[in-house]
Design an enzyme around this catalytic site. Structure first.
Site, PDB file in Angstrom:
ATOM      1  N   TYR A 152       9.005  -7.481   3.798  1.00 59.34           N
ATOM      2  CA  TYR A 152       8.355  -7.909   2.552  1.00 59.34           C
ATOM      3  C   TYR A 152       8.572  -9.402   2.297  1.00 59.34           C
ATOM      4  CZ  TYR A 152       7.486  -8.162  -2.513  1.00 59.34           C
ATOM      5  OH  TYR A 152       7.020  -8.500  -3.759  1.00 59.34           O
ATOM      6  N   LYS A 156       6.019 -12.781   1.739  1.00 54.70           N
ATOM      7  CA  LYS A 156       5.979 -13.582   0.509  1.00 54.70           C
ATOM      8  C   LYS A 156       6.302 -15.059   0.786  1.00 54.70           C
ATOM      9  CE  LYS A 156       4.603 -10.316  -2.208  1.00 54.70           C
ATOM     10  NZ  LYS A 156       3.267 -10.371  -2.823  1.00 54.70           N
TER      11      LYS A 156
HETATM   12  N1  LIG Z   1       7.395  -5.696  -9.534  1.00 54.29           N
HETATM   13  C1  LIG Z   1       8.150  -6.703  -9.142  1.00 54.29           C
HETATM   14  O1  LIG Z   1       9.354  -6.753  -9.454  1.00 54.29           O
HETATM   15  C2  LIG Z   1       7.567  -7.824  -8.324  1.00 54.29           C
HETATM   16  C3  LIG Z   1       6.264  -7.833  -7.849  1.00 54.29           C
HETATM   17  N2  LIG Z   1       5.799  -8.910  -7.122  1.00 54.29           N
HETATM   18  C4  LIG Z   1       4.446  -8.952  -6.592  1.00 54.29           C
HETATM   19  O2  LIG Z   1       3.496  -8.825  -7.632  1.00 54.29           O
HETATM   20  C5  LIG Z   1       2.344  -8.139  -7.168  1.00 54.29           C
HETATM   21  C6  LIG Z   1       2.079  -6.951  -8.070  1.00 54.29           C
HETATM   22  O3  LIG Z   1       3.227  -6.109  -8.051  1.00 54.29           O
HETATM   23  P1  LIG Z   1       3.431  -4.826  -8.988  1.00 54.29           P
HETATM   24  O4  LIG Z   1       2.444  -4.808 -10.073  1.00 54.29           O
HETATM   25  O5  LIG Z   1       4.852  -4.765  -9.280  1.00 54.29           O
HETATM   26  O6  LIG Z   1       3.094  -3.692  -7.906  1.00 54.29           O
HETATM   27  P2  LIG Z   1       2.527  -2.208  -8.104  1.00 54.29           P
HETATM   28  O7  LIG Z   1       2.857  -1.476  -6.843  1.00 54.29           O
HETATM   29  O8  LIG Z   1       2.994  -1.643  -9.376  1.00 54.29           O
HETATM   30  O9  LIG Z   1       0.946  -2.461  -8.179  1.00 54.29           O
HETATM   31  C7  LIG Z   1       0.268  -2.999  -7.060  1.00 54.29           C
HETATM   32  C8  LIG Z   1      -1.163  -2.525  -7.061  1.00 54.29           C
HETATM   33  O10 LIG Z   1      -1.777  -3.027  -5.865  1.00 54.29           O
HETATM   34  C9  LIG Z   1      -2.568  -1.998  -5.306  1.00 54.29           C
HETATM   35  N3  LIG Z   1      -2.697  -2.180  -3.858  1.00 54.29           N
HETATM   36  C10 LIG Z   1      -1.738  -2.018  -2.911  1.00 54.29           C
HETATM   37  N4  LIG Z   1      -2.262  -2.185  -1.700  1.00 54.29           N
HETATM   38  C11 LIG Z   1      -3.576  -2.468  -1.873  1.00 54.29           C
HETATM   39  C12 LIG Z   1      -4.635  -2.726  -0.984  1.00 54.29           C
HETATM   40  N5  LIG Z   1      -4.480  -2.701   0.344  1.00 54.29           N
HETATM   41  N6  LIG Z   1      -5.862  -2.994  -1.501  1.00 54.29           N
HETATM   42  C13 LIG Z   1      -6.063  -2.988  -2.836  1.00 54.29           C
HETATM   43  N7  LIG Z   1      -5.093  -2.743  -3.740  1.00 54.29           N
HETATM   44  C14 LIG Z   1      -3.853  -2.469  -3.253  1.00 54.29           C
HETATM   45  C15 LIG Z   1      -1.793  -0.707  -5.605  1.00 54.29           C
HETATM   46  O11 LIG Z   1      -2.641   0.425  -5.514  1.00 54.29           O
HETATM   47  C16 LIG Z   1      -1.290  -0.991  -7.010  1.00 54.29           C
HETATM   48  O12 LIG Z   1      -2.222  -0.559  -7.979  1.00 54.29           O
HETATM   49  C17 LIG Z   1       2.638  -7.747  -5.729  1.00 54.29           C
HETATM   50  O13 LIG Z   1       2.047  -8.675  -4.846  1.00 54.29           O
HETATM   51  C18 LIG Z   1       4.144  -7.821  -5.647  1.00 54.29           C
HETATM   52  O14 LIG Z   1       4.594  -8.068  -4.330  1.00 54.29           O
HETATM   53  C19 LIG Z   1       6.586  -9.982  -6.863  1.00 54.29           C
HETATM   54  C20 LIG Z   1       7.865 -10.023  -7.310  1.00 54.29           C
HETATM   55  C21 LIG Z   1       8.467  -8.950  -8.049  1.00 54.29           C
HETATM   56  C1  LIG Z   2      12.451  -7.153  -5.340  1.00 56.33           C
HETATM   57  C2  LIG Z   2      11.438  -8.192  -5.348  1.00 56.33           C
HETATM   58  O1  LIG Z   2      11.751  -9.336  -5.422  1.00 56.33           O
HETATM   59  C3  LIG Z   2      10.069  -7.890  -5.258  1.00 56.33           C
HETATM   60  C4  LIG Z   2       9.585  -6.514  -5.280  1.00 56.33           C
HETATM   61  O2  LIG Z   2       9.276  -8.796  -5.168  1.00 56.33           O
END
Ligand SMILES: NC(=O)C1=CN([C@@H]2O[C@H](COP(=O)(O)OP(=O)(O)OC[C@H]3O[C@@H](n4cnc5c(N)ncnc54)[C@H](O)[C@@H]3O)[C@@H](O)[C@H]2O)C=CC1
Ligand SMILES: CC(=O)C(C)=O
Length: 256
Positions: A152, A156
């Protein structure tokens, strides 16, 4: 006239919060996700509350599907001004357990998805005869190495690199490219990580705090809306002279 934003991974978590915030900022929004019912739910909610949203099913790992989603957005609203490449997946993988499938799946969504979104939006901005804003989701894990997050974290880190290279390449077309780097945000992604490492459902906030609170200067996890407010800035004219940057929104986990 209102502007148009496309948000990937908008069916839950940070993407859903971004969609609501951009509607509040006056955008019409196109919500992209792998599962139509999830993005449709968010779009219905927005439309029922005075905003304008459409839902489109697309897998961001698939170039053709991303281009089709951008085209459908342009046709539905007649414009496109902002793309938020937010969709991502976050497997936890100790280095010795990493498989070829882990690498291909995660890079396909997190990195290729950003590249396809950048290409499709750039093509649309050029066709429309104006510039635009490209906003990518990276992470604190793309700023500093985290144990068990080689797969992951590597995606990033790559997204921060792509943000810099494309910012330089696309500036000539009036396009800015920036990224946001959340810390630990209360979304289904974090709870999935908690469950992957064997924590009980229902104790997710406590797990997150136990894992990360020592490292968070502000002493608490982030709400998705706190990430959306930074995306709001990056989507607005207030950020017109900002490009190639990653804004770290992590409550002070890392300082760079
Ligand atoms: N939640 C956290 O603590 C953190 C999240 N992020 C980043 O922020 C972004 C959003 O994260 P969250 O909302 O927490 O994740 P989440 O897992 O809650 O939501 C992500 C959404 O993206 C959709 N998705 C996944 N693969 C896909 C694909 N191939 N095509 C279309 N849609 C797809 C999923 O169905 C889901 O609805 C991500 O890029 C994540 O890496 C970064 C740092 C921390
Ligand atoms: C743990 C973390 O930093 C994520 C999901 O971006």
């Amino acid at each position: 006239m209102s502007k148009v934003a496309l948000v990937t991974g908008a069916g839950q978590g940070i993407g859903e919060a971004i969609a609501h915030r951009l509607v509040k900022d006056g955008f019409q929004v196109s919500l992209i996700g792998r599962h139509l019912e999830k993005v449709q739910r968010v779009a219905n909610d927005i439309n029922a509350n005075g905003g304008e949203a459409i839902a489109i099913r697309a897998d961001v790992a698939k170039r053709d599907e991303v281009f089709a989603a951008v085209k459908a957005t342009k046709e539905a609203f007649g414009d496109l001004n902002v793309i938020v490449n937010n969709a991502g997946v976050a497997p936890t993988t100790p280095i010795m357990a990493v498989t070829e499938d882990d690498m291909n799946w995660t890079w396909g969504i997190n990195v290729n998805g950003v590249v396809w979104g950048t290409q499709a939006a750039t093509e649309a901005f050029k066709e429309l005869g104006h510039g635009g804003k490209i906003i990518n989701a990276t992470s604190q894990a793309g700023v500093e190495g985290n144990e068990n997050l080689t797969v992951y974290g590597s995606t990033k880190f790559a997204i921060r690199g792509i943000t810099q290279t494309t910012a330089k390449e696309l500036a000539q077309f009036g396009i800015t490219v920036n990224a946001f780097a959340p810390g630990i945000v209360k979304t289904p992604m974090m709870w999935d990580i908690a469950h992957e490492v064997g924590q009980n459902a229902g104790k997710d906030d406590e797990w997150g705090m136990a894992q990360f609170s020592d490292g968070i200067a502000l002493g608490r996890l982030s709400e998705p809306e706190e990430i959306a407010s930074v995306v709001s800035f990056l989507s607005s004219d207030d950020s017109n002279y900002v490009t190639g940057q990653t804004i770290i929104v992590d409550g002070g986990m890392v300082f760079h």
